[in-house]
Scaffold this motif. Structure first.
Motif, PDB file in Angstrom:
ATOM      1  N   TYR A  90      13.093  -0.382  -3.062  1.00  0.00           N
ATOM      2  CA  TYR A  90      12.165  -1.321  -3.697  1.00  0.00           C
ATOM      3  C   TYR A  90      10.773  -0.705  -3.817  1.00  0.00           C
ATOM      4  CZ  TYR A  90       9.353  -5.547  -4.341  1.00  0.00           C
ATOM      5  OH  TYR A  90       8.465  -6.484  -4.811  1.00  0.00           O
ATOM      6  N   LEU A  91      10.328  -0.016  -2.768  1.00  0.00           N
ATOM      7  CA  LEU A  91       9.026   0.651  -2.824  1.00  0.00           C
ATOM      8  C   LEU A  91       9.012   1.732  -3.902  1.00  0.00           C
ATOM      9  CD1 LEU A  91       8.112   1.048   0.972  1.00  0.00           C
ATOM     10  CD2 LEU A  91       7.275  -0.670  -0.643  1.00  0.00           C
ATOM     11  N   GLU A  92      10.106   2.457  -4.021  1.00  0.00           N
ATOM     12  CA  GLU A  92      10.182   3.490  -5.058  1.00  0.00           C
ATOM     13  C   GLU A  92      10.116   2.867  -6.450  1.00  0.00           C
ATOM     14  OE1 GLU A  92      10.049   6.709  -4.661  1.00  0.00           O
ATOM     15  OE2 GLU A  92       9.939   6.462  -2.479  1.00  0.00           O
ATOM     16  N   THR A  93      10.740   1.702  -6.602  1.00  0.00           N
ATOM     17  CA  THR A  93      10.676   1.001  -7.888  1.00  0.00           C
ATOM     18  C   THR A  93       9.247   0.588  -8.213  1.00  0.00           C
ATOM     19  OG1 THR A  93      12.929   0.164  -7.596  1.00  0.00           O
ATOM     20  CG2 THR A  93      11.538  -0.979  -9.192  1.00  0.00           C
ATOM     21  N   LEU A  94       8.527   0.104  -7.199  1.00  0.00           N
ATOM     22  CA  LEU A  94       7.132  -0.278  -7.410  1.00  0.00           C
ATOM     23  C   LEU A  94       6.284   0.937  -7.783  1.00  0.00           C
ATOM     24  CD1 LEU A  94       6.490  -2.804  -4.471  1.00  0.00           C
ATOM     25  CD2 LEU A  94       6.806  -3.329  -6.892  1.00  0.00           C
ATOM     26  N   LYS A  95       6.535   2.060  -7.113  1.00  0.00           N
ATOM     27  CA  LYS A  95       5.791   3.283  -7.432  1.00  0.00           C
ATOM     28  C   LYS A  95       6.021   3.692  -8.883  1.00  0.00           C
ATOM     29  CE  LYS A  95       5.823   5.395  -2.809  1.00  0.00           C
ATOM     30  NZ  LYS A  95       6.326   6.546  -2.015  1.00  0.00           N
ATOM     31  N   ALA A  96       7.276   3.654  -9.303  1.00  0.00           N
ATOM     32  CA  ALA A  96       7.611   4.082 -10.664  1.00  0.00           C
ATOM     33  C   ALA A  96       7.007   3.156 -11.711  1.00  0.00           C
ATOM     34  CB  ALA A  96       9.128   4.134 -10.822  1.00  0.00           C
TER      35      ALA A  96
ATOM     36  N   VAL B 250      15.593  -7.660   3.297  1.00  0.00           N
ATOM     37  CA  VAL B 250      16.596  -6.704   2.813  1.00  0.00           C
ATOM     38  C   VAL B 250      16.784  -5.595   3.848  1.00  0.00           C
ATOM     39  CG1 VAL B 250      16.024  -7.193   0.402  1.00  0.00           C
ATOM     40  CG2 VAL B 250      14.865  -5.317   1.595  1.00  0.00           C
ATOM     41  N   THR B 251      17.791  -4.791   3.658  1.00  0.00           N
ATOM     42  CA  THR B 251      18.034  -3.673   4.570  1.00  0.00           C
ATOM     43  C   THR B 251      16.936  -2.623   4.397  1.00  0.00           C
ATOM     44  OG1 THR B 251      19.390  -2.489   2.967  1.00  0.00           O
ATOM     45  CG2 THR B 251      20.514  -4.065   4.424  1.00  0.00           C
ATOM     46  N   PRO B 252      16.719  -1.774   5.395  1.00  0.00           N
ATOM     47  CA  PRO B 252      15.692  -0.728   5.266  1.00  0.00           C
ATOM     48  C   PRO B 252      15.891   0.172   4.052  1.00  0.00           C
ATOM     49  CG  PRO B 252      16.341  -0.956   7.553  1.00  0.00           C
ATOM     50  CD  PRO B 252      17.270  -1.829   6.757  1.00  0.00           C
ATOM     51  N   SER B 253      17.137   0.506   3.742  1.00  0.00           N
ATOM     52  CA  SER B 253      17.386   1.361   2.577  1.00  0.00           C
ATOM     53  C   SER B 253      17.029   0.628   1.283  1.00  0.00           C
ATOM     54  CB  SER B 253      18.850   1.811   2.550  1.00  0.00           C
ATOM     55  OG  SER B 253      19.722   0.690   2.491  1.00  0.00           O
ATOM     56  N   GLU B 254      17.338  -0.660   1.222  1.00  0.00           N
ATOM     57  CA  GLU B 254      16.976  -1.445   0.038  1.00  0.00           C
ATOM     58  C   GLU B 254      15.461  -1.584  -0.075  1.00  0.00           C
ATOM     59  OE1 GLU B 254      20.760  -4.470  -0.580  1.00  0.00           O
ATOM     60  OE2 GLU B 254      19.276  -4.927   0.977  1.00  0.00           O
ATOM     61  N   TYR B 255      14.798  -1.705   1.057  1.00  0.00           N
ATOM     62  CA  TYR B 255      13.335  -1.813   1.031  1.00  0.00           C
ATOM     63  C   TYR B 255      12.710  -0.509   0.533  1.00  0.00           C
ATOM     64  CZ  TYR B 255       8.568  -2.826   2.539  1.00  0.00           C
ATOM     65  OH  TYR B 255       7.207  -3.043   2.563  1.00  0.00           O
ATOM     66  N   LYS B 256      13.255   0.609   0.992  1.00  0.00           N
ATOM     67  CA  LYS B 256      12.751   1.904   0.536  1.00  0.00           C
ATOM     68  C   LYS B 256      12.942   2.055  -0.969  1.00  0.00           C
ATOM     69  CE  LYS B 256      13.124   6.869   1.457  1.00  0.00           C
ATOM     70  NZ  LYS B 256      13.813   7.923   2.260  1.00  0.00           N
TER      71      LYS B 256
ATOM     72  N   PRO C  18       0.803  -1.232   0.000  1.00  0.00           N
ATOM     73  CA  PRO C  18       0.000   0.000   0.000  1.00  0.00           C
ATOM     74  C   PRO C  18       0.831   1.275   0.000  1.00  0.00           C
ATOM     75  CG  PRO C  18      -0.886  -1.597   1.562  1.00  0.00           C
ATOM     76  CD  PRO C  18       0.420  -2.142   1.084  1.00  0.00           C
ATOM     77  N   GLU C  19       2.018   1.238   0.597  1.00  0.00           N
ATOM     78  CA  GLU C  19       2.871   2.432   0.624  1.00  0.00           C
ATOM     79  C   GLU C  19       3.296   2.856  -0.777  1.00  0.00           C
ATOM     80  OE1 GLU C  19       5.930   2.236   4.045  1.00  0.00           O
ATOM     81  OE2 GLU C  19       5.247   0.172   3.762  1.00  0.00           O
ATOM     82  N   ALA C  20       3.317   1.905  -1.702  1.00  0.00           N
ATOM     83  CA  ALA C  20       3.733   2.207  -3.073  1.00  0.00           C
ATOM     84  C   ALA C  20       2.544   2.472  -3.984  1.00  0.00           C
ATOM     85  CB  ALA C  20       4.568   1.061  -3.631  1.00  0.00           C
ATOM     86  N   GLY C  21       1.344   2.492  -3.416  1.00  0.00           N
ATOM     87  CA  GLY C  21       0.160   2.768  -4.214  1.00  0.00           C
ATOM     88  C   GLY C  21      -0.742   1.553  -4.360  1.00  0.00           C
ATOM     89  N   PRO C  22      -2.006   1.775  -4.716  1.00  0.00           N
ATOM     90  CA  PRO C  22      -2.977   0.675  -4.806  1.00  0.00           C
ATOM     91  C   PRO C  22      -2.674  -0.336  -5.906  1.00  0.00           C
ATOM     92  CG  PRO C  22      -3.901   2.714  -5.685  1.00  0.00           C
ATOM     93  CD  PRO C  22      -2.602   3.083  -5.042  1.00  0.00           C
TER      94      PRO C  22
END
Length: 250
Positions: free
Chosen positions: A241-247, A233-239, A143-147
């Motif tokens: 990953y979320l940005e990749t999903l958003k894009a 994964v590390t928190p930075s890698e997870y962040k 959900p953080e990366a969008g519906p």
């Protein structure tokens, strides 16, 4: 070898397994599970280990009770002896009624305490991941990366659920068809995906790596292929990953 020596050796043989089980209590191992992999392991591992130890002690004691009369109180055929027949023994019957009740009550109490703590809902979770069981694979939503940030697997291409290290995640668990079982063995986690019901579970992954997951409730023809992988994964890698999903879902 005299009869006395034989009996001494048999006594030692019968008591050795019990002594071995008791010495194992000095340091309780994971008994198949690694310590510290998740917050659930930290809660339930002691219950798992001591339950097995209790079962082992009871099993050894029961074996001794079975073998003892067979070895040391058997009749002598050459003398035509017939063992004494006992119809009942009230103290023994009371003991083997009360002792199992106490064992079950203790296990029930600690199980209820641990389970209540594991399924407790809080407001302190850092992330949320949706877990939907489908015949015969999984859908993981972020959900953080969008519906639209939903990964859908297939039996031929099982999905990977990416989770952050050291940060609590709430998993919202559902099903859109039949009952499934969301199971990550290494994390000692299992919760049912029920049609029309939303379950939730919060836990923290504490070690980097990849871990297998699967459905553990028979759900149809391809149940055995309902697999997935958990990647911590590390928190930075997870962040990232979320940005990749958003894009990718923009």
């Amino acid at each position: 070898m005299s009869a006395k020596d034989l009996r001494s050796k048999l006594r030692l043989l019968l008591l050795a397994p019990l002594a071995l089980a008791l010495t194992g209590c000095a340091k309780v191992s994971g008994l198949g599970f690694e310590e510290g992999l998740s917050s659930v392991n930290d809660i339930s591992l002691s219950l798992w280990s001591w339950s097995w130890i209790a079962a082992g002690v009871v099993g050894v004691f029961t074996l001794i009770l079975i073998l003892w009369p067979a070895v040391f109180h058997r009749a002598s055929a050459s003398k035509g002896e017939f063992p004494k027949q006992t119809q009942y023994n009230v103290p023994v019957e009371i003991a083997y009624t009360i002792i199992p009740f106490i064992i079950v009550a203790v296990l029930f109490y600690f199980t209820a305490v641990k389970e209540t703590k594991i399924v407790e809902k809080t407001t302190t979770y850092a992330h949320e991941i949706t877990v939907e069981g489908i015949q015969w694979s999984w859908q993981f939503g972020y959900p953080e990366a969008g519906p639209k940030a939903v990964l859908t697997g297939t039996p031929a291409n099982p999905p990977t659920m990416v989770v952050p290290l050291g940060e609590k995640v709430r998993y919202t668990i559902t099903s859109n068809d039949v009952v499934h079982g969301f199971w990550i063995p290494a994390f000692m986690i299992q919760m049912q995906n029920l049609p029309g019901v939303t379950n939730s579970l919060e836990f923290t992954a504490n070690k980097l790596g990849t871990y297998p997951g699967r459905c553990n409730i028979l759900c149809g023809r391809n149940h055995a292929q309902m697999l997935f992988t958990v990647k911590v994964v590390t928190p930075s890698e997870y962040k990232a990953y979320l940005e990749t999903l958003k894009a990718s879902n923009a």
